[in-house]
Write a protein that holds these residues in place. Structure first.
Motif, PDB file in Angstrom:
ATOM      1  N   GLY A 150      19.151  13.740 -26.958  1.00  0.00           N
ATOM      2  CA  GLY A 150      18.271  12.596 -26.764  1.00  0.00           C
ATOM      3  C   GLY A 150      18.817  11.330 -27.386  1.00  0.00           C
ATOM      4  N   ALA A 151      19.948  11.437 -28.094  1.00  0.00           N
ATOM      5  CA  ALA A 151      20.567  10.267 -28.722  1.00  0.00           C
ATOM      6  C   ALA A 151      21.177   9.352 -27.663  1.00  0.00           C
ATOM      7  CB  ALA A 151      21.638  10.711 -29.715  1.00  0.00           C
ATOM      8  N   ALA A 152      21.438   8.115 -28.054  1.00  0.00           N
ATOM      9  CA  ALA A 152      22.019   7.142 -27.130  1.00  0.00           C
ATOM     10  C   ALA A 152      23.414   7.588 -26.691  1.00  0.00           C
ATOM     11  CB  ALA A 152      22.094   5.776 -27.798  1.00  0.00           C
ATOM     12  N   PRO A 153      23.758   7.374 -25.427  1.00  0.00           N
ATOM     13  CA  PRO A 153      25.103   7.723 -24.948  1.00  0.00           C
ATOM     14  C   PRO A 153      26.170   6.853 -25.613  1.00  0.00           C
ATOM     15  CG  PRO A 153      23.573   7.384 -23.119  1.00  0.00           C
ATOM     16  CD  PRO A 153      22.896   6.867 -24.354  1.00  0.00           C
ATOM     17  N   PHE A 154      27.402   7.338 -25.577  1.00  0.00           N
ATOM     18  CA  PHE A 154      28.524   6.568 -26.111  1.00  0.00           C
ATOM     19  C   PHE A 154      29.788   6.950 -25.358  1.00  0.00           C
ATOM     20  CE2 PHE A 154      28.234  10.493 -28.501  1.00  0.00           C
ATOM     21  CZ  PHE A 154      29.546  10.931 -28.609  1.00  0.00           C
ATOM     22  N   LEU A 155      30.765   6.057 -25.369  1.00  0.00           N
ATOM     23  CA  LEU A 155      32.063   6.355 -24.777  1.00  0.00           C
ATOM     24  C   LEU A 155      32.896   7.123 -25.787  1.00  0.00           C
ATOM     25  CD1 LEU A 155      32.936   2.985 -22.997  1.00  0.00           C
ATOM     26  CD2 LEU A 155      32.042   5.081 -21.974  1.00  0.00           C
ATOM     27  N   GLY A 156      33.525   8.203 -25.328  1.00  0.00           N
ATOM     28  CA  GLY A 156      34.302   8.979 -26.275  1.00  0.00           C
ATOM     29  C   GLY A 156      34.979  10.173 -25.644  1.00  0.00           C
ATOM     30  N   ASP A 157      35.433  11.071 -26.512  1.00  0.00           N
ATOM     31  CA  ASP A 157      36.182  12.256 -26.106  1.00  0.00           C
ATOM     32  C   ASP A 157      35.426  13.516 -26.512  1.00  0.00           C
ATOM     33  OD1 ASP A 157      38.095  10.373 -25.458  1.00  0.00           O
ATOM     34  OD2 ASP A 157      39.332  10.775 -27.234  1.00  0.00           O
ATOM     35  N   LEU A 158      35.577  14.547 -25.698  1.00  0.00           N
ATOM     36  CA  LEU A 158      35.041  15.869 -26.014  1.00  0.00           C
ATOM     37  C   LEU A 158      36.207  16.842 -26.050  1.00  0.00           C
ATOM     38  CD1 LEU A 158      32.371  17.720 -26.184  1.00  0.00           C
ATOM     39  CD2 LEU A 158      32.952  18.292 -23.833  1.00  0.00           C
ATOM     40  N   VAL A 159      36.300  17.606 -27.130  1.00  0.00           N
ATOM     41  CA  VAL A 159      37.403  18.553 -27.295  1.00  0.00           C
ATOM     42  C   VAL A 159      36.853  19.974 -27.267  1.00  0.00           C
ATOM     43  CG1 VAL A 159      39.354  19.259 -28.725  1.00  0.00           C
ATOM     44  CG2 VAL A 159      38.618  16.855 -28.710  1.00  0.00           C
ATOM     45  N   ILE A 160      37.466  20.808 -26.432  1.00  0.00           N
ATOM     46  CA  ILE A 160      37.094  22.221 -26.315  1.00  0.00           C
ATOM     47  C   ILE A 160      38.283  23.063 -26.749  1.00  0.00           C
ATOM     48  CG2 ILE A 160      36.458  24.067 -24.708  1.00  0.00           C
ATOM     49  CD1 ILE A 160      35.193  21.841 -22.946  1.00  0.00           C
ATOM     50  N   MET A 164      43.750  27.708 -26.604  1.00  0.00           N
ATOM     51  CA  MET A 164      43.875  26.692 -25.564  1.00  0.00           C
ATOM     52  C   MET A 164      42.906  25.554 -25.846  1.00  0.00           C
ATOM     53  SD  MET A 164      43.329  27.070 -21.454  1.00  0.00           S
ATOM     54  CE  MET A 164      43.348  25.613 -20.422  1.00  0.00           C
ATOM     55  N   THR A 165      43.373  24.321 -25.681  1.00  0.00           N
ATOM     56  CA  THR A 165      42.548  23.144 -25.950  1.00  0.00           C
ATOM     57  C   THR A 165      42.450  22.278 -24.703  1.00  0.00           C
ATOM     58  OG1 THR A 165      43.171  23.111 -28.288  1.00  0.00           O
ATOM     59  CG2 THR A 165      42.299  21.071 -27.363  1.00  0.00           C
ATOM     60  N   LEU A 166      41.231  21.845 -24.395  1.00  0.00           N
ATOM     61  CA  LEU A 166      40.970  20.945 -23.275  1.00  0.00           C
ATOM     62  C   LEU A 166      40.251  19.721 -23.819  1.00  0.00           C
ATOM     63  CD1 LEU A 166      40.769  20.346 -20.177  1.00  0.00           C
ATOM     64  CD2 LEU A 166      38.574  21.553 -20.229  1.00  0.00           C
ATOM     65  N   ILE A 167      40.710  18.533 -23.422  1.00  0.00           N
ATOM     66  CA  ILE A 167      40.085  17.288 -23.863  1.00  0.00           C
ATOM     67  C   ILE A 167      39.591  16.519 -22.643  1.00  0.00           C
ATOM     68  CG2 ILE A 167      40.401  15.111 -25.094  1.00  0.00           C
ATOM     69  CD1 ILE A 167      42.678  16.422 -26.645  1.00  0.00           C
ATOM     70  N   LEU A 168      38.303  16.188 -22.636  1.00  0.00           N
ATOM     71  CA  LEU A 168      37.741  15.278 -21.640  1.00  0.00           C
ATOM     72  C   LEU A 168      37.713  13.904 -22.294  1.00  0.00           C
ATOM     73  CD1 LEU A 168      34.776  17.451 -20.267  1.00  0.00           C
ATOM     74  CD2 LEU A 168      37.156  17.385 -19.508  1.00  0.00           C
ATOM     75  N   ARG A 169      38.555  13.007 -21.821  1.00  0.00           N
ATOM     76  CA  ARG A 169      38.820  11.760 -22.552  1.00  0.00           C
ATOM     77  C   ARG A 169      38.211  10.540 -21.866  1.00  0.00           C
ATOM     78  NH1 ARG A 169      44.110  11.719 -25.410  1.00  0.00           N
ATOM     79  NH2 ARG A 169      42.655  12.328 -27.061  1.00  0.00           N
ATOM     80  N   GLY A 170      37.480   9.756 -22.674  1.00  0.00           N
ATOM     81  CA  GLY A 170      37.046   8.432 -22.243  1.00  0.00           C
ATOM     82  C   GLY A 170      35.819   8.394 -21.362  1.00  0.00           C
ATOM     83  N   GLY A 171      35.036   9.463 -21.353  1.00  0.00           N
ATOM     84  CA  GLY A 171      33.825   9.467 -20.541  1.00  0.00           C
ATOM     85  C   GLY A 171      32.617   8.954 -21.308  1.00  0.00           C
ATOM     86  N   LYS A 172      31.525   8.725 -20.584  1.00  0.00           N
ATOM     87  CA  LYS A 172      30.256   8.402 -21.243  1.00  0.00           C
ATOM     88  C   LYS A 172      29.609   9.725 -21.628  1.00  0.00           C
ATOM     89  CE  LYS A 172      27.445   4.991 -20.389  1.00  0.00           C
ATOM     90  NZ  LYS A 172      26.449   4.054 -19.774  1.00  0.00           N
ATOM     91  N   ILE A 173      29.405   9.927 -22.907  1.00  0.00           N
ATOM     92  CA  ILE A 173      28.900  11.202 -23.405  1.00  0.00           C
ATOM     93  C   ILE A 173      27.393  11.121 -23.631  1.00  0.00           C
ATOM     94  CG2 ILE A 173      28.967  12.842 -25.322  1.00  0.00           C
ATOM     95  CD1 ILE A 173      31.949  12.219 -25.591  1.00  0.00           C
ATOM     96  N   ILE A 174      26.666  11.977 -22.919  1.00  0.00           N
ATOM     97  CA  ILE A 174      25.235  12.197 -23.164  1.00  0.00           C
ATOM     98  C   ILE A 174      25.148  13.590 -23.764  1.00  0.00           C
ATOM     99  CG2 ILE A 174      22.954  12.419 -22.125  1.00  0.00           C
ATOM    100  CD1 ILE A 174      23.817  10.486 -19.949  1.00  0.00           C
ATOM    101  N   ASP A 175      24.867  13.664 -25.059  1.00  0.00           N
ATOM    102  CA  ASP A 175      25.093  14.927 -25.774  1.00  0.00           C
ATOM    103  C   ASP A 175      23.943  15.924 -25.703  1.00  0.00           C
ATOM    104  OD1 ASP A 175      23.207  13.934 -27.559  1.00  0.00           O
ATOM    105  OD2 ASP A 175      24.627  13.626 -29.207  1.00  0.00           O
ATOM    106  N   GLY A 176      22.839  15.574 -25.027  1.00  0.00           N
ATOM    107  CA  GLY A 176      21.738  16.512 -24.865  1.00  0.00           C
ATOM    108  C   GLY A 176      20.724  16.508 -25.988  1.00  0.00           C
TER     109      GLY A 176
END
Length: 420
Positions: free
Chosen positions: A15-25, A1-13
């Protein structure tokens, strides 16, 4: 099963700068993170526009089997709010450990609802109720965060915590036995009460255990592949604990430059707990605490943020703990207030504060290889918040803003509603 969170502001934990993008699980793992992800057949896509996507939050300093929650001010444990004769009889004839387990089941659910997918319990759990709760969650009997359990903790006879269910022990052989007993019961971490509390006594946070006593505990724990946490408020007690080999210093309110340099040299973590002292400074008297509690807390808050800043500047690794579970002061479900206070009082960016409650927190409790950052291959512990946390960190305190909570790839909160 695949879940995509699309188009959010990603703060990846990280300490890097945030960016707009997708996260795929995919299944229980993060499989991709980036500006744009392909949509495989059958994938579920969630529109994350206008939301922040970040790792599940981690709290390395809680008391998960006692205290109130933000939705329930009553407690069966610690300073009980049950007052009727019938309720008093109930308390007399029932097991405190059983009550703590039942209360912990509710607390765990509230903690997960607030976006915390991992917590470390640091002592005063009667009858290893936190160990039992950990296993109940791990085996799917209860919904809750991943739990690292400590059991009761170890204090010297009459030391801080003696009245809260800790094991009292004196001398190297007695503390060795206490450590082995708690490890046998399944503790992930051994809590050492290295100093007095910050609010009582002629020397706030004065030392209690000797270096030799704490070293024996640390040696026993390290041989089992576990780690240690020391309640240490005053500078002398902090230095003793670090020299003994403790892995994390809890509180560290009166840390001085010598202690900070020693911690940086040895790689000892500092767990900040601004939340309880901030609350006690303003609310202790109204809540029925002794008058000195508010005064001492105010004294601590005069120096604590400055001392934390000094320690960080000297290279001390730091993560954030809420000390949730103190009756009347730090209700479970409000754990993220430590993140807000750390950002505001130390003048650090929300992104840095989030890093210290995700990636850094995971490293501090030795699980950084599996959770804490949004990196492909790690377990999918993910939070989606309806706000731009880079500019509005306080939005994380509003549960209505917590839209998705995902733990190990399983969606437990979707559109703000429970799915389990």
């Amino acid at each position: 099963m695949t879940l995509i969170l699309r188009g959010g502001k990603i703060i990846d934990g990280t300490g890097a700068a945030p960016f707009l993008g997708d996260l795929v699980i995919t299944e229980d793992r993060i499989s991709a993170v980036g500006p744009s992800a392909e949509t495989p057949p059958g994938a579920t896509v969630v529109d994350a526009t206008g939301h922040t996507v970040l790792p599940g939050l981690i709290d390395p300093h809680v008391h998960i089997t006692w205290g109130e929650t933000i939705t329930n001010p009553r407690s069966w444990t610690a300073f009980s709010t049950l007052t009727t004769e019938q309720e008093a009889g109930f308390l007399d004839v029932t097991s405190k450990a059983a009550r703590q387990f039942a209360e912990g089941a509710y607390i765990g659910r509230e903690t997960l609802r607030a976006g915390f997918t991992t917590v470390r319990d640091v002592g005063v759990a009667a009858g290893y109720s936190d160990v039992v709760l950990r296993e109940a969650v791990k085996n799917g009997f209860l919904g809750g965060p991943r739990i690292l359990a400590s059991g009761g903790g170890i204090a010297m006879t009459g030391g801080h915590g003696w009245d809260l269910g800790v094991v009292e022990a004196d001398g190297v052989e007695a503390v060795r036995l206490a450590a082995r007993t708690q490890l046998k019961a399944g503790a992930d971490v051994i809590k050492i009460f290295a100093t007095r509390a910050g609010l009582a006594g002629e020397v706030p946070g004065g030392p209690e255990f000797s270096i030799e006593e704490m070293k024996v505990i640390c040696d026993e724990v390290r041989q089992r592949g576990k780690h240690t946490a020391a309640h240490a408020v005053g500078a002398e007690g902090i230095k003793r604990a670090v020299l003994a080999g403790v892995d994390t210093i809890e509180h560290g309110c009166y840390i001085d430059e010598e202690a900070a340099e020693l911690m940086a040299e040895r790689g000892t973590w500092l767990i900040s707990t601004l939340h309880p002292y901030d609350r006690q400074a303003t609310r202790a008297t109204a809540l029925g605490y002794p008058p000195y509690a508010a005064a001492r807390s105010a004294e601590i808050m005069e120096v604590y943020p400055r001392n934390l800043r000094m320690a960080i500047d000297r290279g001390v690794k730091t993560a954030l703990g809420s000390d949730s579970g103190i009756p009347g002061l730090t209700p479970h479900g409000e754990n993220a207030r430590e993140i807000v206070l750390f950002s505001r009082l130390l003048g650090v960016s929300p992104v840095e504060a989030i890093h210290r409650a995700t990636g850094a927190a995971a490293e501090s409790i030795r699980i950084g290889g599996t959770v804490g950052t949004l990196v492909p291959g790690k377990l999918a512990d993910v939070l989606m918040v309806r706000a731009d946390l880079e500019t509005d960190i306080e939005a994380v305190l509003d549960l209505d803003n917590i839209r998705y909570v995902i733990k190990e790839g399983a969606t437990v909160i979707a559109n703000g509603e429970w799915k389990i």
